[in-house]
Design an enzyme around this catalytic site. Structure first.
Site, PDB file in Angstrom:
ATOM      1  N   LYS A 209       0.840  -1.197   0.000  1.00  0.00           N
ATOM      2  CA  LYS A 209       0.000   0.000   0.000  1.00  0.00           C
ATOM      3  C   LYS A 209       0.880   1.254   0.000  1.00  0.00           C
ATOM      4  CE  LYS A 209      -3.481   2.259   2.796  1.00  0.00           C
ATOM      5  NZ  LYS A 209      -4.248   2.206   4.028  1.00  0.00           N
ATOM      6  N   GLU A 215      10.822  -4.792   3.869  1.00  0.00           N
ATOM      7  CA  GLU A 215      10.832  -6.221   3.520  1.00  0.00           C
ATOM      8  C   GLU A 215      10.409  -6.418   2.067  1.00  0.00           C
ATOM      9  OE1 GLU A 215       9.489  -4.878   6.206  1.00  0.00           O
ATOM     10  OE2 GLU A 215       9.626  -6.177   7.963  1.00  0.00           O
ATOM     11  N   GLY A 269      -4.540  -1.968   5.186  1.00  0.00           N
ATOM     12  CA  GLY A 269      -3.832  -3.111   4.601  1.00  0.00           C
ATOM     13  C   GLY A 269      -4.443  -4.451   4.997  1.00  0.00           C
ATOM     14  N   ARG A 270      -4.778  -4.595   6.289  1.00  0.00           N
ATOM     15  CA  ARG A 270      -5.269  -5.910   6.763  1.00  0.00           C
ATOM     16  C   ARG A 270      -6.691  -6.205   6.310  1.00  0.00           C
ATOM     17  NH1 ARG A 270      -4.051  -2.433  10.700  1.00  0.00           N
ATOM     18  NH2 ARG A 270      -5.614  -1.660  12.164  1.00  0.00           N
ATOM     19  N   GLU A 355      -3.761  -6.466  15.314  1.00  0.00           N
ATOM     20  CA  GLU A 355      -3.272  -5.162  14.840  1.00  0.00           C
ATOM     21  C   GLU A 355      -4.385  -4.118  14.984  1.00  0.00           C
ATOM     22  OE1 GLU A 355       0.006  -4.653  11.664  1.00  0.00           O
ATOM     23  OE2 GLU A 355      -1.817  -4.159  10.576  1.00  0.00           O
ATOM     24  N   HIS A 386      -4.369 -33.317  19.046  1.00  0.00           N
ATOM     25  CA  HIS A 386      -3.193 -34.136  19.357  1.00  0.00           C
ATOM     26  C   HIS A 386      -1.992 -33.260  19.701  1.00  0.00           C
ATOM     27  CE1 HIS A 386      -5.243 -37.794  18.027  1.00  0.00           C
ATOM     28  NE2 HIS A 386      -5.845 -36.980  17.186  1.00  0.00           N
ATOM     29  N   LYS A 498      10.224  -0.711  13.618  1.00  0.00           N
ATOM     30  CA  LYS A 498      10.713  -0.462  12.249  1.00  0.00           C
ATOM     31  C   LYS A 498      11.851   0.566  12.282  1.00  0.00           C
ATOM     32  CE  LYS A 498       6.332  -0.980   9.731  1.00  0.00           C
ATOM     33  NZ  LYS A 498       5.297  -0.308   8.954  1.00  0.00           N
TER      34      LYS A 498
END
Ligand code: F6P
Length: 532
Positions: A209, A215, A269-270, A355, A386, A498
């Site tokens: 965005k 990254e 973004g999410r 977030e 399990h 960041k």
């Protein structure tokens, strides 16, 4: 106008909920069933292909009544109206929150700064549709004239978690194109993915965005360098497209303006998988399936906007979570989906929920004096049984759980499906019932039961139902954030790390380890110089 600010603890209903909690807290959930034979049906909501059973919780009719009063007191209805109509409810970033517009029907009119955004959304949908069709059909050719066989989504956080979860969840509907996701700036992983690819048959989608995320840009650069070992600059437009709201940066980066799929600052973004960030979804399952995903989400939007609170799935789930988080002090929430296809659903919800609602400051700018946020985690059933279910059944912590399952398997294997689903039903029963009123002589074999669960039983895992399921949780997150009186749509909490990483990277590059606390200094020294 933004959302009102109401300290929930100061509402009349909160006080009543405290008193009600004192009365109900020691009742074993199974006792509610003993005193009301029709409880299962009473505390269920049937909506389209969904059945929500929320009866296995420590609630009664009064709990729901009091929550309805709380929601009236804080004006949930009015806030939903602001959310959907494009008011700037993301006040800290001065933006509307309009991921719902990305799936609204084309006839809707939604204004941002006086402009109806539905026309640009429609244009973008057409662009995604055409591009998907061209690539999937093989009309679209790479620099050597080949069809595209692999699509690589390069993005992180919301620019990866939603799309990758949907692509994986709808694997049954997948076409011949292989879809990869590069998110982490872990060079080993990038290298592993690259080694699977042929540059002339691969399409890279850089999704960011902001187009400033370290990254993503680092990964994109690495991939570009690798691509240019076999191709020339002029071949880039055929193999690199971008999804972003930062058009200038994308063009600076060298992407052809025609290859930009827009994002808008009124979509977080999410919550962005419903628009251009979902390009990898459309390329992977075809535009028709992608549009059914949007349709399912839209139907849930309508349910959320128009249903009575007592019949409203996201609202009920939000109230139950609030009940446990703020009254019982159960701060975890587990998501157990009985489908391997949904193995990343909880991972996706971690970002969407944590977030959004992991905040300590209220909408008036004061620090809160109550718990917000939920710690979300999960795993698929029956694998989870399990693994960590021991703690859920007999541990000292109580973790409310959502069980998500499907009535029909996708490939017709009923033998397996019946075994899978017998576990699904058995677990919620066992968690609630335990060894209630059964004499157990060995304490190691004692189960207290009384462990709350919601069951979401869905007809089948279709694109439409998945769209509804995701939208359900988005609105649950909104409702919780509203009650907690926080801003759910910013994420300032990710910024400090960041910034420090940038400073530390320049320290690493210059061989400097001083100027930090003694722990960080010795770690950096070890990293930079090792045993030298
Ligand atoms: O660091 C968190 C975050 O801002 C998320 O909210 C977002 O989804 C992700 O980073 C990626 O951001 P972008 O799409 O701008 O690269």
């Amino acid at each position: 106008m933004s959302l009102d600010s109401n300290n929930p603890l100061k509402t009349k209903s909160w006080l009543k909920l405290i008193n009600h909690f004192k009365k109900i807290k020691d009742i074993h959930i199974l006792e509610h069933f003993i005193s009301d034979k029709s409880r299962g049906k009473k505390f269920s909501i049937k909506w389209k292909d969904f059945l929500l059973d929320f009866s296995k919780n420590n609630i009664d009719g009064e709990t729901i009544n009091l929550f309805q009063k709380l929601l009236n007191e804080i004006n949930l209805k009015g806030s939903i109206e602001k959310y959907f109509s494009g008011e700037k409810i993301n006040l800290t970033e001065s933006r509307p929150v309009l991921h719902t517009a990305l799936r609204a029907d084309g006839m809707s009119k939604i204004l941002v700064e006086g402009k109806n955004i539905m026309s640009e959304i429609a244009e973008t949908r057409d662009k995604i549709k055409l591009f998907s069709h061209e690539v999937i059909s093989g009309n679209y050719k790479g620099f050597k004239g080949d069809k595209i066989e692999a699509v690589v989504n390069i993005g992180i956080g919301g620019s990866e978690l939603g799309p990758s979860m949907v692509v994986e969840s709808l694997y049954h509907y997948k076409n011949h194109i292989k879809t990869y996701f590069i998110s982490n700036v872990d060079g080993d992983h990038v290298q592993d993915i690259i080694s699977d690819l042929l540059p002339e048959k691969t399409l890279f989608i850089i999704v960011s965005k902001t187009f400033t995320t370290t990254e993503t840009l680092t990964n994109a650069n690495t991939v570009r360098e690798w691509f240019l070992k076999s191709a020339e600059e002029k071949d880039i437009p055929k193999h690199f497209v971008a999804v972003s709201s930062n058009v200038d940066e994308v063009i600076n980066y060298g992407i052809d303006p025609d290859n930009i799929f827009p994002m808008w600052n009124w979509v977080g973004g999410r919550f962005s998988l419903w628009g251009s960030a979902g390009l990898s979804i459309s390329l992977s399952i075809g535009y028709q399936n992608f549009s059914e995903l949007l349709e399912g989400a839209r139907e849930m939007d309508i349910h959320f906007k128009t249903s009575e609170y007592s019949e409203n799935i996201p609202v009920i789930l939000a109230c139950i979570s609030l009940w446990y988080n703020n009254f019982f002090n159960y701060h975890n929430h587990g998501i157990i989906a009985y489908s391997e296809y949904l193995k990343n659903f909880s991972k996706y919800l971690q970002q969407a929920s944590m977030e959004s609602n992991g905040k300590q400051t209220d909408r008036s700018g004061n620090f809160v004096n109550y718990e917000t946020g939920q710690i979300i985690w999960g795993q698929t059933g029956s694998n989870a049984q399990h693994s960590f279910f021991q703690l859920l059944h007999q541990g000292t912590k109580i973790v409310p759980l959502d069980f998500i399952g499907f009535s029909k398997p996708l490939k017709g294997n009923n033998t397996h499906h019946n075994i899978l689903m017998s576990n699904f039903f058995a677990q919620t029963k066992a968690l609630m019932t335990g060894t209630f009123k059964i004499k157990v002589n060995d304490n190691h074999k004692f189960f207290n039961g009384n462990r709350p669960t919601n069951t979401i039983l869905i007809e089948k895992l279709s694109p439409k139902n998945l769209g509804s399921l995701i939208s359900l949780y988005e609105h649950k997150i909104f409702t919780l954030g509203l009650i907690w009186n926080i801003f759910s749509f910013d994420q300032f909490g990710v910024e400090l790390g960041k910034k420090l990483a940038k400073d530390i990277l320049s320290d690493i590059n210059s061989g400097n380890y001083s100027g930090h606390d003694s722990s960080t200094e010795s770690l950096l020294k070890e990293y930079i110089f090792g045993n030298k």
